[in-house]
Design a protein around this motif. Structure first.
Motif, PDB file in Angstrom:
ATOM      1  N   ARG A 175       0.815  -1.217   0.000  1.00 60.48           N
ATOM      2  CA  ARG A 175       0.000   0.000   0.000  1.00 60.48           C
ATOM      3  C   ARG A 175       0.846   1.263   0.000  1.00 60.48           C
ATOM      4  NH1 ARG A 175      -3.555   0.056   4.916  1.00 60.48           N
ATOM      5  NH2 ARG A 175      -1.922  -1.181   5.908  1.00 60.48           N
TER       6      ARG A 175
ATOM      7  N   LYS B 109       1.512   4.772  -6.496  1.00 64.42           N
ATOM      8  CA  LYS B 109       1.414   4.447  -5.076  1.00 64.42           C
ATOM      9  C   LYS B 109       2.022   5.554  -4.218  1.00 64.42           C
ATOM     10  CE  LYS B 109       1.307  -0.601  -5.338  1.00 64.42           C
ATOM     11  NZ  LYS B 109       0.031  -0.738  -4.618  1.00 64.42           N
TER      12      LYS B 109
ATOM     13  N   SER C 298      -6.679   3.017  -1.132  1.00 63.04           N
ATOM     14  CA  SER C 298      -5.630   2.492  -1.969  1.00 63.04           C
ATOM     15  C   SER C 298      -4.994   1.298  -1.321  1.00 63.04           C
ATOM     16  CB  SER C 298      -4.580   3.566  -2.237  1.00 63.04           C
ATOM     17  OG  SER C 298      -3.996   4.004  -1.043  1.00 63.04           O
TER      18      SER C 298
END
Length: 333
Positions: A238, A272, A333
């Protein structure tokens, strides 16, 4: 235990048992009629993501998996027993691919996910199934269906909260050892980390799983170095912690080169959340430390200054990691 993130297995489900061709033969029952039972179904082959596994090493030494066959039916309308199902247990985050290694069959991303990889064959019908007012003595029974057989590739993508990325010898293993009990095999040469290592860090009561991943080099997205085998693990993280070696002559170029590899690979890696940290500051003079941190921040934005050896700046870094993970969760996310 040795880490293995790729394996190939051969699976075969059970074949169905044959139906029985039988007639009643009892005293005082001259017109007994057909009484052949059905065959049992063949066993299925399942794949399940379970707790307690983080490698595919077991499947290297056991590559063939076969479910049980169904047994044949018998007279007196007795059905055959079903074949035994088998379950191939894999770590969470395992992808199942066709033999070509490209076509995705399924993704067992979470613990408890199951997928039937091969369905057992149906049992054949006994002749009792074919009797009717017109056909009172059928002499027909069906054989069982064959099972399915396939060759499957498995690819593990580690599930971690934070992935450590950077060039070889950026100090990733040293930093992970400083904040957790995880230990990577390392030495004084490039590519010291040959396999991903997971470590759990508890900060302010919140656990964070950090993956120490093998170092990137130019061309990794095309298979150079560990190539896709490394970058695939980053997909599950993540948050990225991008370590830049503070002793490198051009820290800005080192950061830029890794970012280019993430972008070229695709899969959303470049989008990310990322924390950038200048590592090995214990080896720099105050003036050189400030100069290289400024150069790095000019291209990456805010950059932390840490040392995995002396522990300087690690507390602030861990606090920021926890904040960024919370923001990633809020964003979904």
């Amino acid at each position: 235990m040795q880490f293995l993130d790729q394996a190939k297995i051969h699976v075969r489900s059970g074949k169905g048992g044959a139906g029985c061709l039988s007639f009643r033969r009892e005293k005082f029952i001259p017109l007994g009629g057909p009484d052949g039972g059905d065959g049992g179904r063949g066993g299925d082959v399942w794949v399940e993501a379970v707790d307690g596994l983080n490698t595919l090493i077991d499947l290297r030494y056991r590559q063939h998996h076969r479910a049980g066959n169904g047994t044949a039916g018998a007279g007196r309308n007795r059905s055959g027993a079903a074949g035994r199902d088998i379950v191939v247990r894999v770590p969470a985050g395992t992808e199942l691919l066709e033999e070509d290694g490209q076509t995705l069959i399924c993704d067992l991303a979470r613990r408890g996910d199951r997928f039937r990889l091969a369905r057992g064959g149906r049992g054949g019908r006994g002749n009792a199934r074919f009797k009717s007012a017109v056909r009172q003595a059928p002499r027909r029974s069906d054989p069982g269906e064959p099972g399915e057989e396939r060759l499957v590739q498995l690819r593990l993508k580690l599930i971690a909260d934070i992935g450590l990325v950077g060039f070889p010898n950026a100090g990733k293993s040293t930093l992970l050892a400083a904040v957790s009990r995880a230990r990577s095999r390392a030495g004084d040469y490039p590519f010291t980390t040959l396999a991903p290592v997971l470590g759990t860090v508890v900060f302010d009561g919140e656990p964070m799983v950090i993956a120490d991943l093998p170092g990137l080099i130019a061309g990794a997205h095309e298979g150079a170095g560990l190539g896709h085998r490394f970058l695939g693990h980053v997909e599950r993280c993540r948050l990225l912690l991008h370590l830049v070696d503070g002793t490198a002559p051009d820290v800005a170029e080192a950061w830029r080169a890794v970012r280019e590899e993430l972008k070229a690979y695709g899969g959303g890696l470049a989008e990310k959340r990322e924390i950038v940290a200048l590592n090995k500051i214990d080896a720099l003079s105050p003036a050189l430390r400030a100069e290289r941190r400024t150069a790095l921040e000019a291209v990456s934005g805010a950059a932390a200054a840490v040392s995995g050896v002396s522990g300087e700046g690690l507390g602030t870094l861990l606090r920021r990691m926890g904040t960024e993970l919370g923001a990633a969760d809020a964003q979904g996310s």
